[in-house]
Motif scaffolding. Sequence first.
Motif: not given
Length: 337
Positions: A108-109, A127-131, A137-138, A154-155
């Motif tokens: 993702i990065d 859950k772990a991939l939300i951050a 998204a930002s 989490g979302l």
Amino acid sequence: MRITTRRTTTHTPRRGAALTVAACAALVLTLTACGQEGGSGNGSGKAAAPPAADNKAKVCLVMKSLGNEYFQSMQKGAEQHAKELGTVDLTSVGIQNETDIDGQVAAIDKCITQKARALVIAPADSKALIAPIKRAASAGLKIVNIDVKLDDGGLKSAGLDVPFVGPDNTDGAKQSGTKLVEALGPGAKVVILEGNPGAANAEQRKAGFQAAVTEGKLTLLDSKTAHWETDEAYTVVSNMLTAHPDIQGVLASNDSMALGALKAIKAAGKDKRIKLASFDNIEAIAPFVQDGSVVATIDQFPSKQAGDGIDQALKLLSGQPVTGWIKTDIKVVTKAG
């Protein structure tokens, strides 16, 4: 058409793209060129990154293990769909194994660094991939979730509205489990092989199997995870057979684990006495469906699912609202067809 892929390991091509999809993709390019792209979407407050140099929408597809035939099929379908569209610069990537969350975070990065405009992801953990998805998204990427649903709580906490493109795993597992009920009859003794703890589809498939067990009045002896992996399933089922030598059926949350279970059952000399129900309909399971060892599996059409995810990403890039659950098809596969 330029498609770049990275495979950590080495089914059917998707149908031709609909004209509406092509039109949507064209709209993406037109709006971008005019500096009029639609709202931020996915909870992001920033504009999307510029398009690829060849004016194709740069889309990242991040999947789970490409050692799994299911995700190999997903990758092929996505690449074929991108080729048919002709307006997408697709990068598809998998991870080393089903629990390689760090590998997905790194992927993702990299999508962010390479200035992708959209991310289509089948998360290894809900859950772990939300951050890291929030970071994407930002940075302006439009996000589409496929295959394994991200955690709703989490979302919400992250301020993200991410559409989910995927099947009803609970219903699919119940349908598969019901076929095992029909094959064994009430009172039969069974075990469940679970997927990754923390993955929504693992929890949903377990729930579907449990519903079939309860309604069919089977006896559940044990339920353990094998993390979607064939080798681990072999070990888990071998231990189950030692602890419960009277097992009559196995409910496997994916075909990869079913293959490991079949190997363990054969090694124990019980391949004529134990039946399985499974999920995914990969090519490697077909011979066991045909010989009756596996009474049912579930086809969730991964190659089409990936293409549908790309289509929804293009809609987001064009400024169209996409939200909620876009449910995809499932089909029970048995020896009879």
